[in-house]
Design an enzyme around this catalytic site. Structure first.
Site, mmCIF file in Angstrom:
data_model
loop_
_atom_site.group_PDB
_atom_site.id
_atom_site.type_symbol
_atom_site.label_atom_id
_atom_site.label_comp_id
_atom_site.label_asym_id
_atom_site.label_seq_id
_atom_site.Cartn_x
_atom_site.Cartn_y
_atom_site.Cartn_z
ATOM 1 C CB SER A 21 -68.148 -79.147 -8.570
ATOM 2 O OG SER A 21 -68.980 -78.027 -8.690
ATOM 3 C CG HIS A 34 -69.778 -77.109 -3.789
ATOM 4 N ND1 HIS A 34 -70.598 -78.024 -4.427
ATOM 5 C CD2 HIS A 34 -68.872 -76.698 -4.727
ATOM 6 C CE1 HIS A 34 -70.216 -78.169 -5.692
ATOM 7 N NE2 HIS A 34 -69.179 -77.373 -5.889
ATOM 8 C CG ASP A 90 -73.241 -78.256 -2.409
ATOM 9 O OD1 ASP A 90 -73.159 -77.055 -2.733
ATOM 10 O OD2 ASP A 90 -72.629 -79.169 -2.979
#
Length: 276
Positions: A95, A254, A225
């Site tokens: 991320s 995610h 996601d």
């Protein structure tokens, strides 16, 4: 606690497990190095030296008022790598951490880097712009900022209980443990730091950084996601990095470092072994 000190005096905490070829892992927002614990335990048990740090303003690191943006995050990572004398490393970023390692390569090159892995990562650009019409509108990130200012403890609970792990999907079985861990890690961070980081992960354009990748690169992303949508992120990054391999996890959210940890661990190990 083991720490290194950056040029502006910020102390960066890190954990250093195992021995062997080196893997350096950068975590997501608003988390800490602890979010990598499943991957660290697995890879260290497989003969790798695995290092993960708490980004400035997060976890056990200092909470400076300034420097909560990608250039400084990347320079902090460079300081860690240099002070520990690391060479031939595999950089792994999840991320926001994917943005951090991407900007690191953009600013510092790959002299110390053997390979790179982007996991549910934010590059090339999350924000919707005229040049990036598949990005997310600024209102999405303004909403996150507003939620943080209003009640960041509740925001972190809501993110974890909802889109982050996909627990808001029909038939999902929420893990209270995952939710609690996300919340606890988030609340360890500084309010100002984690607030600033929203701009850093959403508005930084990593396009030119990705074009500088010249090492084997693996991109892993879930196609459900809801936080960092795959089309604007994983698929776009894979196209920008010459020779990059994209692995799509069908139906995955995610937070695949937890929800799909067994598959992710194996994919990371296979990639590491392929590098020799």
């Amino acid at each position: 606690m083991p720490t290194i000190t950056t040029q502006d005096g910020t102390q960066i905490y890190y954990k250093d497990w195992g021995s062997g070829p080196v893997v350096v892992m950068s975590h997501g927002w608003p988390l800490t190095a602890d979010s990598w614990e499943s991957q660290m335990l697995f890879l260290a048990s497989q003969g790798y030296r695995v290092i993960a740090h708490d980004r400035r303003g997060h976890g056990r690191s200092s909470q400076p008022w300034h420097g909560n943006e990608m250039d400084t995050y990347a320079d902090d990572l460079a300081t860690l790598i240099e002070q520990l004398g690391l060479q031939a490393i595999t950089l792994v970023g999840f991320s926001t951490g994917g943005g951090e390692i991407t900007r690191y390569i953009g600013r510092h090159g790959t002299r110390r880097v053997a390979a790179a892995v982007l996991v549910s990562a934010v590059p090339p650009l999350m924000l919707k712009t005229a040049a990036n019409p598949i990005g997310l509108p600024i209102e999405v990130f303004d909403g996150i900022r507003a939620g943080q200012v209003a009640d960041r403890s509740q925001l972190y609970k809501d993110l974890a209980a909802g889109p982050f792990f996909g627990f808001n999907r029909p038939g999902a079985k929420p893990s209270q443990g995952m939710i609690d861990s996300f919340w606890m890690q988030g609340m360890m961070g500084g309010h100002k730091n984690t607030h600033d980081c929203i701009k850093a992960f959403s508005e930084t354009d990593f396009t030119e950084d990705l074009k500088k990748f010249d090492v084997p690169t693996l991109v892993i992303h879930g196609d459900d996601d809801q936080v960092v949508p795959i089309d604007a992120a994983g698929r776009s990054s894979a196209r920008l990095v010459e020779g990059a391999r994209l692995i799509v996890y069908p139906g995955a959210p995610h937070g695949i470092t937890d929800t799909h940890k067994e598959r992710l661990n194996q994919d990371l190990l296979d990639f590491l072994k392929a590098q020799g």
